[in-house]
Design a protein around this motif. Structure first.
Motif, PDB file in Angstrom:
ATOM      1  N   ARG A  11      36.383  27.158  -5.542  1.00 33.91           N
ATOM      2  CA  ARG A  11      36.252  26.604  -4.380  1.00 33.91           C
ATOM      3  C   ARG A  11      37.389  27.015  -3.434  1.00 33.91           C
ATOM      4  O   ARG A  11      37.416  27.024  -2.015  1.00 33.91           O
ATOM      5  CB  ARG A  11      36.509  25.136  -4.573  1.00 33.91           C
ATOM      6  CG  ARG A  11      35.232  24.336  -5.231  1.00 33.91           C
ATOM      7  CD  ARG A  11      35.366  22.821  -5.482  1.00 33.91           C
ATOM      8  NE  ARG A  11      36.150  22.228  -6.312  1.00 33.91           N
ATOM      9  CZ  ARG A  11      36.129  22.211  -7.426  1.00 33.91           C
ATOM     10  NH1 ARG A  11      34.740  22.447  -8.065  1.00 33.91           N
ATOM     11  NH2 ARG A  11      36.964  21.633  -8.269  1.00 33.91           N
ATOM     12  N   ARG A  12      38.506  27.185  -3.853  1.00 36.13           N
ATOM     13  CA  ARG A  12      39.469  27.641  -2.940  1.00 36.13           C
ATOM     14  C   ARG A  12      39.241  28.965  -2.409  1.00 36.13           C
ATOM     15  O   ARG A  12      39.632  29.087  -1.097  1.00 36.13           O
ATOM     16  CB  ARG A  12      40.914  27.830  -3.814  1.00 36.13           C
ATOM     17  CG  ARG A  12      41.929  28.154  -3.136  1.00 36.13           C
ATOM     18  CD  ARG A  12      43.392  28.694  -4.136  1.00 36.13           C
ATOM     19  NE  ARG A  12      43.309  30.040  -4.601  1.00 36.13           N
ATOM     20  CZ  ARG A  12      43.612  30.852  -3.629  1.00 36.13           C
ATOM     21  NH1 ARG A  12      43.858  30.961  -2.482  1.00 36.13           N
ATOM     22  NH2 ARG A  12      43.412  32.201  -4.288  1.00 36.13           N
ATOM     23  N   ASP A  15      36.962  28.647   0.738  1.00 38.15           N
ATOM     24  CA  ASP A  15      37.973  28.119   1.821  1.00 38.15           C
ATOM     25  C   ASP A  15      38.484  29.413   2.628  1.00 38.15           C
ATOM     26  O   ASP A  15      38.598  29.347   3.865  1.00 38.15           O
ATOM     27  CB  ASP A  15      38.902  27.239   1.652  1.00 38.15           C
ATOM     28  CG  ASP A  15      38.230  25.761   1.020  1.00 38.15           C
ATOM     29  OD1 ASP A  15      37.108  25.566   1.627  1.00 38.15           O
ATOM     30  OD2 ASP A  15      38.811  24.946   0.550  1.00 38.15           O
TER      31      ASP A  15
END
Length: 203
Positions: A11-12, A15
């Motif tokens: 998820r990081r 981004d």
């Protein structure tokens, strides 16, 4: 990393990616692979361009190194253009259409010639996208995107440089390959660590 940590890291990384990267690529956990991060050369019309990460090895890199490695491979994968108009793509398309027409007309020689032209042009497109220049361009593009993520140009170049060197050690390789050596020299110049650029004929 366990599965939960891997999901948080994915998820990081999403981004960190540019929008085009999120649309065209997919991060896949692959604990059995020997490479820290790997991306298969995308075939024509492939919908998804997977990026395979061994998260057990990945966690041995610093966060900035991970960011730059991911951005570099995303830029390389999204930079592969099979349908961008140029002479080789035109030959592939013409050869493909010609092959269909010749096949319908049952012209065996025509099919062979059309197929041969298509294959030669496709090989040339593959070479262009696997060239030293495409790797160097992906490095530069990754650094530009990293600057929009809060890194300075010199910081981004240095993080990518140290990441390339760290990956070789983590993977148990005796040293860098020729392509990586050229990339590292170019990154040293961008990071202000060396005044010596790479020769033009290697680009």
């Amino acid at each position: 990393m366990d599965a939960m940590e891997s999901n948080i890291e994915i998820r990081r990384l999403l981004d960190v990616m540019p929008a085009s990267g999120r649309m065209m690529t997919k991060i896949v956990s692959k604990p059995e692979q020997k490479q820290v991060i790997d991306g298969a050369f995308p075939l024509p019309l492939s919908q998804s361009r997977p990026i395979y990460i061994n998260f057990d090895l990945w966690r041995r890199l610093t966060k900035p190194q991970r960011d730059l490695l991911l951005l570099q491979i995303v830029c390389w994968l999204t930079g592969v253009k099979w349908l961008q108009p140029n002479i080789y793509q035109g030959v592939v398309l013409a050869g493909f259409i010609g092959g269909i027409v010749e096949a319908v007309q049952s012209d065996v020689v025509g099919v062979v010639i059309s197929g041969g032209l298509t294959a030669l042009a496709a090989i040339q497109i593959w070479r262009v996208n696997r060239s030293q220049e495409s790797e160097l361009n992906a490095d530069i593009a990754a650094i530009r995107i990293a600057q929009r993520r809060g890194y300075s140009e010199t910081e981004a170049a240095e993080h990518l440089l140290t990441a390339i060197e760290a990956v070789a050690k983590i993977e148990g390789r005796s040293g860098l390959n020729f392509s990586e050596l050229i990339r590292c020299q170019n990154l040293k110049v961008i990071a202000g660590l060396s005044p010596v650029g790479i020769p033009k004929n290697y680009q």
